[in-house]
Enzyme design. Structure first.
Site, PDB file in Angstrom:
ATOM      1  N   ASP A   8       1.060  -1.570   0.014  1.00 49.36           N
ATOM      2  CA  ASP A   8       0.083  -0.016  -0.330  1.00 49.36           C
ATOM      3  C   ASP A   8       0.778   1.132  -0.084  1.00 49.36           C
ATOM      4  O   ASP A   8       0.261   1.985   1.038  1.00 49.36           O
ATOM      5  CB  ASP A   8      -0.730  -0.103   1.194  1.00 49.36           C
ATOM      6  CG  ASP A   8      -1.274  -1.073   1.110  1.00 49.36           C
ATOM      7  OD1 ASP A   8      -1.584  -1.734   0.081  1.00 49.36           O
ATOM      8  OD2 ASP A   8      -2.557  -1.400   2.147  1.00 49.36           O
ATOM      9  N   GLU A  62      -4.341  -1.236  -1.701  1.00 50.99           N
ATOM     10  CA  GLU A  62      -6.047  -1.255  -1.035  1.00 50.99           C
ATOM     11  C   GLU A  62      -6.885  -0.168  -1.705  1.00 50.99           C
ATOM     12  O   GLU A  62      -6.627   1.242  -1.938  1.00 50.99           O
ATOM     13  CB  GLU A  62      -5.603  -0.620  -0.047  1.00 50.99           C
ATOM     14  CG  GLU A  62      -7.232  -0.908   1.520  1.00 50.99           C
ATOM     15  CD  GLU A  62      -7.263  -0.250   2.151  1.00 50.99           C
ATOM     16  OE1 GLU A  62      -8.453  -0.433   3.038  1.00 50.99           O
ATOM     17  OE2 GLU A  62      -6.533  -0.037   2.901  1.00 50.99           O
ATOM     18  N   LYS A  80      -6.372  -4.778  -2.762  1.00 55.68           N
ATOM     19  CA  LYS A  80      -6.766  -5.878  -1.925  1.00 55.68           C
ATOM     20  C   LYS A  80      -8.343  -5.076  -1.100  1.00 55.68           C
ATOM     21  O   LYS A  80      -7.673  -3.203  -1.231  1.00 55.68           O
ATOM     22  CB  LYS A  80      -6.235  -5.830  -1.455  1.00 55.68           C
ATOM     23  CG  LYS A  80      -5.222  -5.110  -0.438  1.00 55.68           C
ATOM     24  CD  LYS A  80      -4.245  -5.334   0.594  1.00 55.68           C
ATOM     25  CE  LYS A  80      -3.428  -4.469   1.191  1.00 55.68           C
ATOM     26  NZ  LYS A  80      -4.260  -3.143   1.786  1.00 55.68           N
ATOM     27  N   LYS A 111      -7.662  -5.181   4.825  1.00 54.37           N
ATOM     28  CA  LYS A 111      -6.371  -4.740   5.285  1.00 54.37           C
ATOM     29  C   LYS A 111      -5.741  -5.627   5.125  1.00 54.37           C
ATOM     30  O   LYS A 111      -4.615  -5.181   4.457  1.00 54.37           O
ATOM     31  CB  LYS A 111      -6.814  -5.115   7.016  1.00 54.37           C
ATOM     32  CG  LYS A 111      -7.987  -3.339   7.632  1.00 54.37           C
ATOM     33  CD  LYS A 111      -7.378  -2.071   6.733  1.00 54.37           C
ATOM     34  CE  LYS A 111      -8.727  -0.974   7.167  1.00 54.37           C
ATOM     35  NZ  LYS A 111      -8.688   0.162   6.290  1.00 54.37           N
ATOM     36  N   VAL A 146       3.111   0.058   3.891  1.00 56.17           N
ATOM     37  CA  VAL A 146       2.307   1.004   5.398  1.00 56.17           C
ATOM     38  C   VAL A 146       1.016   0.075   5.675  1.00 56.17           C
ATOM     39  O   VAL A 146       0.572   0.121   4.531  1.00 56.17           O
ATOM     40  CB  VAL A 146       2.563   2.553   5.064  1.00 56.17           C
ATOM     41  CG1 VAL A 146       3.645   3.514   5.030  1.00 56.17           C
ATOM     42  CG2 VAL A 146       1.695   2.793   3.810  1.00 56.17           C
ATOM     43  N   THR A 147       0.250   0.347   6.398  1.00 56.93           N
ATOM     44  CA  THR A 147       1.215   1.293   7.908  1.00 56.93           C
ATOM     45  C   THR A 147       0.982  -0.183   8.734  1.00 56.93           C
ATOM     46  O   THR A 147       0.599  -1.007   8.541  1.00 56.93           O
ATOM     47  CB  THR A 147       0.100   2.277   8.512  1.00 56.93           C
ATOM     48  OG1 THR A 147      -1.016   1.383   8.997  1.00 56.93           O
ATOM     49  CG2 THR A 147      -0.020   3.541   7.782  1.00 56.93           C
ATOM     50  N   CYS A 154      -2.143  -2.878   7.698  1.00 52.56           N
ATOM     51  CA  CYS A 154      -2.488  -3.473   6.458  1.00 52.56           C
ATOM     52  C   CYS A 154      -1.115  -4.185   7.025  1.00 52.56           C
ATOM     53  O   CYS A 154      -1.618  -5.436   5.961  1.00 52.56           O
ATOM     54  CB  CYS A 154      -2.825  -2.652   5.525  1.00 52.56           C
ATOM     55  SG  CYS A 154      -3.912  -1.984   4.900  1.00 52.56           S
ATOM     56  N   GLN A 190       7.654 -13.927  22.237  1.00 56.92           N
ATOM     57  CA  GLN A 190       7.771 -15.645  22.300  1.00 56.92           C
ATOM     58  C   GLN A 190       8.618 -16.574  21.942  1.00 56.92           C
ATOM     59  O   GLN A 190       8.141 -17.677  20.543  1.00 56.92           O
ATOM     60  CB  GLN A 190       6.354 -16.378  22.119  1.00 56.92           C
ATOM     61  CG  GLN A 190       5.480 -14.827  23.822  1.00 56.92           C
ATOM     62  CD  GLN A 190       4.049 -15.289  23.671  1.00 56.92           C
ATOM     63  OE1 GLN A 190       3.477 -16.810  24.445  1.00 56.92           O
ATOM     64  NE2 GLN A 190       3.268 -14.373  23.180  1.00 56.92           N
TER      65      GLN A 190
END
Length: 233
Positions: free
Chosen positions: A25, A73, A130, A133, A158-159, A163, A203
């Site tokens: 994007d 987007e 798309k 997002k 971005v961002t 997204c 993790q």
């Protein structure tokens, strides 16, 4: 085995043909004054700051033959692919489909919906339109990756917290090994970017890895030089 020095630990690389760069994007509506991001009251200069680094990374990947996938987007002119809730959310004076300074906002084919000139796709590179997002929702991305035997994704754009992160989580759930390029992604809210970087690599890499563009290119070059060499560690 070639690798990219990354967090939380080294990101091992397969054959270079199995790695793709995704540029999410980087469109005028989000990065230029008068675009949708600016209309919403955001400082678009924060996003534009990554353009030189992303261009450097993009050109480096092109030189090594890494597949490039760009996303935009956008929605159809009749908004048939845009849920009403997405249009209403935010309650601003201008919403998706409204006429803005660069044409109708987030509508496919409008001037503001184009990728910024500095990062324009080259012939042969994939461009995904798309409506959501994440880059997998209602797009051909999964098919492209499967047809080209791509297993590892370098994710930029971005961002960071919307997204980019959504795409990375979608890819992780599908079994792809994902690395977010730290200095080739950005948010209108720096604290959101930092939190996202920490979340994806927490993790032991629950969603994936992070590394700088320089380290990504160094790792990719190492992989190419080591291919077929008995001296490669």
């Amino acid at each position: 085995m070639a690798f990219i020095p990354a967090l939380p630990y080294n990101y091992e690389l397969p054959e270079s043909s199995q790695v793709a760069l995704i540029v999410i994007d980087m469109q005028r509506d989000f990065l230029e004054p008068g675009g949708f991001g600016d209309i919403l009251g955001n400082d678009v200069s924060l996003l534009r700051a990554i353009v030189p680094t992303l261009k450097y990374l993009l050109e480096g990947c092109r030189a090594m033959g890494i597949p490039i996938i760009h996303t935009i987007e956008c929605h159809q002119p009749d908004l048939s692919d845009c849920p009403p809730a997405k249009i209403k959310r935010g309650q601003g004076e201008l919403t998706i489909g409204s006429e803005g300074p660069m044409g109708r906002i987030l509508i496919k084919g409008e001037p503001g919906n184009g990728i910024i000139p500095e990062l324009a796709p080259l012939p042969g590179e994939f461009v995904i339109h798309k409506p959501g997002k994440g880059a997998f929702y209602a797009t051909e991305l999964a098919t492209i990756l499967q047809e080209h035997n791509i297993t590892h994704l370098l994710i930029t754009g971005v961002t960071t917290e919307v997204c980019v992160q959504t795409t990375m989580r979608e890819a992780n759930d599908r079994g792809y090994e994902c690395l977010m390029v730290e200095d080739a992604t950005e948010s209108y809210f720096p604290e959101f970017k930092q939190a996202t970087l920490e979340m994806v690599r927490a993790q032991g890499g629950i969603v994936g890895w992070t590394a700088t563009a320089e380290r990504v290119l160094q790792g990719l070059k190492q992989g190419i030089s080591c291919r077929g060499s008995i001296d490669c560690p």
